[in-house]
Each structure stands twice: as C-alpha cells, then as structure tokens.
Write an enzyme that holds these catalytic residues in place. Structure first.
Site, PDB file in Angstrom:
ATOM      1  CE1 TYR A 243      -3.351  -2.868   0.604  1.00 39.48           C
ATOM      2  CE2 TYR A 243      -4.624  -0.847   0.681  1.00 39.48           C
ATOM      3  CZ  TYR A 243      -4.558  -2.211   0.537  1.00 39.48           C
ATOM      4  OH  TYR A 243      -5.722  -2.918   0.320  1.00 39.48           O
TER       5      TYR A 243
ATOM      6  CE  LYS B 251       2.182 -18.481  -1.158  1.00 39.96           C
ATOM      7  NZ  LYS B 251       1.236 -19.625  -1.191  1.00 39.96           N
TER       8      LYS B 251
ATOM      9  CG  ASP C 261      -1.874 -20.489   0.036  1.00 43.25           C
ATOM     10  OD1 ASP C 261      -1.343 -20.334   1.159  1.00 43.25           O
ATOM     11  OD2 ASP C 261      -1.311 -21.150  -0.877  1.00 43.25           O
TER      12      ASP C 261
ATOM     13  CG  ASP D 130      -7.908  -5.074   1.029  1.00 38.76           C
ATOM     14  OD1 ASP D 130      -8.889  -4.534   1.579  1.00 38.76           O
ATOM     15  OD2 ASP D 130      -7.802  -5.217  -0.202  1.00 38.76           O
TER      16      ASP D 130
ATOM     17  CG  ASP E 208     -13.549  -7.491   1.285  1.00 38.47           C
ATOM     18  OD1 ASP E 208     -13.432  -6.664   2.219  1.00 38.47           O
ATOM     19  OD2 ASP E 208     -13.912  -7.164   0.136  1.00 38.47           O
TER      20      ASP E 208
HETATM   21  C1  IPM Z   1     -10.567  -1.426   2.917  1.00 35.29           C
HETATM   22  C2  IPM Z   1     -10.749  -0.961   1.516  1.00 35.29           C
HETATM   23  C3  IPM Z   1      -9.584  -0.047   1.160  1.00 35.29           C
HETATM   24  C4  IPM Z   1      -8.305  -0.847   1.309  1.00 35.29           C
HETATM   25  C5  IPM Z   1      -9.680   0.591  -0.227  1.00 35.29           C
HETATM   26  C6  IPM Z   1     -10.990   1.344  -0.417  1.00 35.29           C
HETATM   27  C7  IPM Z   1      -8.516   1.480  -0.525  1.00 35.29           C
HETATM   28  O1  IPM Z   1     -10.839  -2.035   0.646  1.00 35.29           O
HETATM   29  O2  IPM Z   1     -10.633  -0.582   3.830  1.00 35.29           O
HETATM   30  O3  IPM Z   1     -10.373  -2.618   3.125  1.00 35.29           O
HETATM   31  O4  IPM Z   1      -7.883  -1.524   0.372  1.00 35.29           O
HETATM   32  O5  IPM Z   1      -7.725  -0.793   2.380  1.00 35.29           O
HETATM   33 MN    MN Z   2     -10.782  -3.942   1.613  1.00 37.79          MN
END
Ligand code: IPM
Ligand code: MN
Length: 355
Positions: free
Chosen positions: A138, A190, A224, A248, A252
C-alpha cells in the site's frame, strides 16, 4: 463535570451519510445513558467535494483532524470519480498521515445472522484480524518504465520495515493477551514465496513472542491456507496478524462469514494518536437516499470507537443493542431487512437508552 469527547465526523459518499446518522443516533443514546458528551464536527471530504473543488483532502485537513479524540467515517467512493483517486487521496492518505498503523477487524458471527458456512454458528466464528495499515504493497512504492509501449514495465513493491512490523506484532500480542480467549496469535503470511518480506515478519514474530509473550501461543499459516481454514475451520482462529494486502483480502472473506458487509466494522488505530472508525462495506451508491441500507456496520464501528475511547460499558451496551436488533431483522442485506435504515438505528438506540 461530564467527560466530553471531540469527534470528527466524515459522512463521505453514497450511503455513508445515512449510516453515519444512525451511528450518531446510537452513540448519542449511549453518551446520554453513560454520562459523557460527544462534541461532533463534520467534514465534507468525499467525492462531491472533489468534483466541486478538485481537492481530496484540503490543505490543513490532517492537522485539523489531529486535534480530535477520534474520527467517525461513513464511506469514501463516488461513481463519477475514477477508482483510486478518493481511496488514495482521502482514506489511505488519512491512514498514513495519522499513522494509523493498525487496522482492527473483528470477525464475529452474532446469533440470528446467516453465515454461508454450513454447520457453523456463533461459537465457531469469533476471531479478530490485526492488519498492518501503513506499509506493504500500500506504500505506493514502484513505478512504470516505458509506460504505454510494448516494452512497458510496472513494478509495485512491498515495503516492510522492522519498526513497522514490530509495532504491529506487539499490538497483536497485547491484543491477544487482553482478549484472553484462546491466547493464540496466528501470523498469516507467505514465507514459502515472499522469502524476504515474510522472513522479516516471521523472525520478528518469533523473537518478540519468545521474549515478551511466552503466555501467547504462536501459530503460522500461509495466506492461501488461512483462506481455506477461515471457511473450513474458522473456530481455529483467535487473533490473526498479517500485512496490509493480505489483511485487506482476508477481511473481506471474514466479513462474508460473519454475515456480510451489513455488519462488518473496522478501526484504523494509532494507539498513540487519533484513530478512525468505519463500516468496511463502502459507499453502495446505488442505494443512496433510499433508506434501505443496513446501518449496523456503522453502528458497530461506533461501538469500536467507544471501546477505544475507554467507554467500555457504553460499548458493551451498544453491542447488546446490535444483538437485540439482529433478532428482529429479516436479512442483513440492503432492502431486505424488513425495516428502514432509520428504523434499525431507532431499535438499537432505544435498546441502548432503556434496557
Ligand atoms: C478497505 C478498503 C480499502 C483498502 C480501499 C478502499 C482502498 O478495501 O478498507 O479494506 O484496500 O484498504
Ligand atoms: Mn478492503
């Protein structure tokens, strides 16, 4: 005199303002009940402001924000703005400038919430991801060579500093100790391929753990495999610590197994500075203004903010309000809750005020 917290509010884009309004409703109910005050100052950073002024964060914004006790954020992301501009110019810029080096993301399945995982329930899905939030891929390190030609080269580098890795690991060890659940910290990496970056992580993990956290059990999983175990045996995890990119991605997945973006919240934390709390779902532009979006993730972000401010009792009450409300909703998805956005906020706020 009652304690006052100064809160910067960034409602942001899309459905951000709607969910933030419900979050503030609940936070005010908690403040009233537990005897503190929230002094709120709103900032209009986001897509509309950018389209109007060409500015993402105006001059001096970061210094302004530094004066607050915490930041409460709705969502950043606008359909008329090219991807990357607002994310990098606002969200990532604030994480970096305020040195919010931890992204804390609880993955907790509450009762009455559907998970896509067969035969798993609330007793199986309850762990926390500590994501490094200022380094790795990042950083924006890298560049193009011969861009736009057939010989084009694109390099994007992952920066991992000993200092950055170490402070993240220490936070994760401390967090695991204080959580006192299974006293197990899993490093997700990893090491079999990223033999520089995760060699540093793995060495620091072992050294710090051995020396300062002998009471915490250390485990390691490749990223993974972590994804696989999150689906197959989520009950194995207590606290997971990982780098920015992997964090990140796996959060999700975590949001999905805890019932979706309608409930998933996160904190961008600088333990020595100003932290920022947000629902992790994004601005959901297609639902803007309809009153159908689920505000519980924003409310849960508010709960995390109260915890970080030290208002533990108030935070616990907000969590109870969320759990109570979840027993009433038909679904967590936008438009399918059986209630409007503000009705859901009202239910939590009423519970916080009076139960
Ligand atoms: C998150 C989002 C952000 C990230 C994006 C919007 C830049 O996906 O907060 O997880 O990748 O950190
Ligand atoms: Mn995210």
């Amino acid at each position: 005199m009652a304690k006052t917290y100064n809160i910067a509010v960034i409602p942001g884009d899309g459905t951000g303002p709607e969910v933030v309004a419900e979050g503030l409703k609940v936070l005010d109910a908690a403040a009233q009940r537990f005897g503190f005050t929230l002094a709120k100052t709103s900032f209009d950073f986001g897509g509309d402001r950018y389209l109007r002024t060409g500015e993402t964060l105006p001059e001096g914004a970061v210094d302004d924000l530094r004066r607050f006790d915490a930041i409460y954020l709705g969502a950043i992301g606008h359909p008329d703005v090219k991807p990357g501009i607002l994310e990098k110019g606002i969200l990532l810029a604030l994480r970096f400038a305020l040195d919010q080096y931890i992204n804390l993301r609880p993955v907790k399945l509450y009762p009455n919430v559907d998970t896509p995982l067969k035969d798993k329930g609330p007793e199986d899905i309850d762990f926390v991801v500590v994501r490094e939030n200022t380094e790795g891929l990042y950083c924006g390190a890298g560049g193009f060579l011969k861009k736009g030609t057939p010989d084009e080269v694109a390099v994007q580098e992952s920066i991992n500093t000993r200092k950055g890795v170490e402070r993240c690991l220490r936070y994760a060890f401390e967090y695991t100790r204080q959580r006192a659940k299974r006293n197990t910290l899993t490093l997700c990496g990893k090491t079999n391929v990223l033999t520089y970056a995760f060699d540093l992580w793995a060495r620091a993990f072992q050294e710090i753990g051995e020396r300062d956290y002998p009471d915490i059990k250390r485990e390691y999983a490749h990223v993974d495999a972590t994804c696989m175990w999150m689906v197959k045996n989520p009950e194995w995890f207590d606290v997971i610590v990982t780098d920015n990119m992997f964090g990140d991605i796996i959060t999700d997945l975590g949001a999905m197994i805890q019932g979706g973006m309608g409930i998933a919240a996160g904190g961008n934390i600088n333990p020595e500075g100003v932290s920022m709390f947000e629902p992790i779902g994004g601005s959901a532009p297609k639902y803007t203004g309809q009153g159908v979006i689920n505000p519980l993730a924003a409310i849960a972000a508010g709960q995390m903010m109260l915890e970080t401010l030290g208002e533990k009792e108030a935070a616990a009450k907000v969590e109870q309000g969320i759990v109570h409300t979840l027993s009433k909703l038909k679904s967590l998805s936008a438009g399918k809750m059986g209630y409007s956005t503000s009705e859901v906020g009202d239910m939590v706020a009423t519970h916080v005020a009076s139960s």
